[in-house]
Design a protein around this motif. Structure first.
Motif, PDB file in Angstrom:
ATOM      1  N   VAL A   1       0.810  -1.226   0.000  1.00  0.00           N
ATOM      2  CA  VAL A   1       0.000   0.000   0.000  1.00  0.00           C
ATOM      3  C   VAL A   1       0.839   1.268   0.000  1.00  0.00           C
ATOM      4  O   VAL A   1       0.552   2.222  -0.734  1.00  0.00           O
ATOM      5  N   LEU A   2       1.873   1.306   0.804  1.00  0.00           N
ATOM      6  CA  LEU A   2       2.571   2.564   1.042  1.00  0.00           C
ATOM      7  C   LEU A   2       3.479   2.998  -0.100  1.00  0.00           C
ATOM      8  O   LEU A   2       3.859   4.163  -0.182  1.00  0.00           O
ATOM      9  N   ASN A   3       3.839   2.074  -0.998  1.00  0.00           N
ATOM     10  CA  ASN A   3       4.663   2.491  -2.142  1.00  0.00           C
ATOM     11  C   ASN A   3       3.819   3.055  -3.282  1.00  0.00           C
ATOM     12  O   ASN A   3       4.357   3.453  -4.305  1.00  0.00           O
ATOM     13  N   GLY A   4       2.491   3.019  -3.108  1.00  0.00           N
ATOM     14  CA  GLY A   4       1.618   3.666  -4.084  1.00  0.00           C
ATOM     15  C   GLY A   4       1.306   2.852  -5.313  1.00  0.00           C
ATOM     16  O   GLY A   4       0.659   3.326  -6.227  1.00  0.00           O
ATOM     17  N   ALA A   5       1.769   1.593  -5.338  1.00  0.00           N
ATOM     18  CA  ALA A   5       1.507   0.766  -6.516  1.00  0.00           C
ATOM     19  C   ALA A   5       1.304  -0.678  -6.094  1.00  0.00           C
ATOM     20  O   ALA A   5       2.091  -1.221  -5.344  1.00  0.00           O
ATOM     21  N   ALA A   6       0.233  -1.274  -6.601  1.00  0.00           N
ATOM     22  CA  ALA A   6       0.018  -2.694  -6.348  1.00  0.00           C
ATOM     23  C   ALA A   6       0.983  -3.494  -7.202  1.00  0.00           C
ATOM     24  O   ALA A   6       1.337  -3.085  -8.306  1.00  0.00           O
ATOM     25  N   PRO A   7       1.443  -4.656  -6.718  1.00  0.00           N
ATOM     26  CA  PRO A   7       2.390  -5.434  -7.510  1.00  0.00           C
ATOM     27  C   PRO A   7       1.744  -5.975  -8.774  1.00  0.00           C
ATOM     28  O   PRO A   7       0.590  -6.381  -8.775  1.00  0.00           O
ATOM     29  N   ALA A   8       2.471  -5.959  -9.844  1.00  0.00           N
ATOM     30  CA  ALA A   8       2.035  -6.543 -11.104  1.00  0.00           C
ATOM     31  C   ALA A   8       3.133  -7.493 -11.555  1.00  0.00           C
ATOM     32  O   ALA A   8       4.248  -7.452 -11.042  1.00  0.00           O
TER      33      ALA A   8
ATOM     34  N   VAL B   1       7.443  -7.436  -1.980  1.00  0.00           N
ATOM     35  CA  VAL B   1       6.297  -7.699  -1.115  1.00  0.00           C
ATOM     36  C   VAL B   1       6.433  -9.074  -0.461  1.00  0.00           C
ATOM     37  O   VAL B   1       6.169  -9.240   0.736  1.00  0.00           O
ATOM     38  N   ALA B   2       6.849 -10.077  -1.237  1.00  0.00           N
ATOM     39  CA  ALA B   2       7.032 -11.415  -0.690  1.00  0.00           C
ATOM     40  C   ALA B   2       8.064 -11.413   0.426  1.00  0.00           C
ATOM     41  O   ALA B   2       7.874 -12.038   1.481  1.00  0.00           O
ATOM     42  N   LEU B   3       9.157 -10.705   0.222  1.00  0.00           N
ATOM     43  CA  LEU B   3      10.184 -10.618   1.260  1.00  0.00           C
ATOM     44  C   LEU B   3       9.674  -9.890   2.494  1.00  0.00           C
ATOM     45  O   LEU B   3      10.017 -10.243   3.625  1.00  0.00           O
ATOM     46  N   ALA B   4       8.852  -8.862   2.289  1.00  0.00           N
ATOM     47  CA  ALA B   4       8.299  -8.128   3.431  1.00  0.00           C
ATOM     48  C   ALA B   4       7.453  -9.048   4.298  1.00  0.00           C
ATOM     49  O   ALA B   4       7.574  -9.044   5.540  1.00  0.00           O
ATOM     50  N   PHE B   5       6.585  -9.841   3.685  1.00  0.00           N
ATOM     51  CA  PHE B   5       5.769 -10.772   4.460  1.00  0.00           C
ATOM     52  C   PHE B   5       6.639 -11.828   5.141  1.00  0.00           C
ATOM     53  O   PHE B   5       6.435 -12.165   6.309  1.00  0.00           O
ATOM     54  N   GLY B   6       7.609 -12.367   4.411  1.00  0.00           N
ATOM     55  CA  GLY B   6       8.469 -13.393   4.983  1.00  0.00           C
ATOM     56  C   GLY B   6       9.302 -12.881   6.135  1.00  0.00           C
ATOM     57  O   GLY B   6       9.419 -13.536   7.184  1.00  0.00           O
TER      58      GLY B   6
END
Length: 249
Positions: free
Chosen positions: A26-33, A41-46
């Motif tokens: 959310v905070l980077n202003g762009a959803a992953p594509a 994003v995967a690393l952030a969750f992990g």
């Protein structure tokens, strides 16, 4: 540690997972594509899971996910009487993490919570890459099965406490690398519920899938683990519950 304190720990850990993981969306202003943002994003969750597990595992077992708690209960590695309180605490934590994220994100000029989709999980028109229901169902069942199986294997007697949290975090990161383009990455009904409550509309309409599919995968993992390993695989969760509540395993 009392049950109430363990529930606070579970809620805090789940809040951290939702805030850090969904915040990377959310905070980077762009959803992953496809080809952009998925690895980060995967690393952030992990990493969020690994750090919270390192810090809090000895206190509550560090599930931070209703599917993990149900899987452990099915495998007879977690007290049934604590099942509903744990799940409730995880949901409350996820909502709190999503609320904090919404507050922070609202500080960006022009931010629109609904337009950003706020890291909510979806399929069809709301899948990042337009994957349909059957694809979302398959990925959520299979990846939830893999996650709970990894948790159960890492909880067996003899597995290093220093290694297990990083393995769990790496497993979640790998799962999200695959699942993000399909569903925005779920395998955790609490993580799905927090953002969905803020987005509303379609996110709530599709939320059923992100409870039903992960739960099916988690239950299957618990059944398989109980069948293959049975009482031979003593869980740190069960050990922890025994120590806290003063009961025999």
């Amino acid at each position: 540690m009392s049950l109430s304190k363990r529930l606070m720990v579970e809620g805090a850990g789940t809040a951290w997972l939702v805030f850090a993981g969904c915040g990377s969306l959310v905070l980077n202003g762009a959803a992953p594509a496809p080809g952009y943002g998925v690895l980060e994003v995967a690393l952030a969750f992990g990493l969020a899971l690994a750090t919270a597990t390192y810090a809090l595992e000895r206190s509550s077992g560090a599930h931070f996910n209703p599917v993990v708690t149900v899987g452990f209960a099915v495998a007879n590695r977690f007290p049934i009487r604590d099942l509903v309180p744990y799940i409730a605490a995880q949901i409350v934590g996820a909502v709190a993490g999503a609320a904090l994220l919404a507050y922070v994100a609202s500080g960006r000029p022009g931010f629109d919570l609904a337009a950003s989709e706020f890291g909510a999980n979806g399929f069809g028109d709301h899948s990042p890459s337009d994957y349909q229901l059957h694809s979302a169902l398959a990925i959520e069942v299979v990846m939830s099965f893999a996650l709970v199986t990894m948790y159960l294997l890492m909880s067996r007697k003899g597995v290093s406490r220093a290694v297990a949290p990083m393995v769990k975090g790496a497993c979640l990161a790998l799962i999200y690398l695959v699942a993000l383009p399909v569903t925005n990455g779920a395998v955790n009904p609490a993580r799905s519920t927090g953002p969905a409550l803020f987005v509303g509309d379609w996110a709530l309409d599709q939320l059923w899938l992100f409870w039903a599919a992960p739960m099916a995968g988690g239950i299957a993992a618990g059944v398989l683990f109980a069948f293959v390993w049975g009482k031979r695989g003593t869980s740190r969760d069960r050990d922890n519950a025994v120590e806290i509540q003063g009961e025999a395993a």
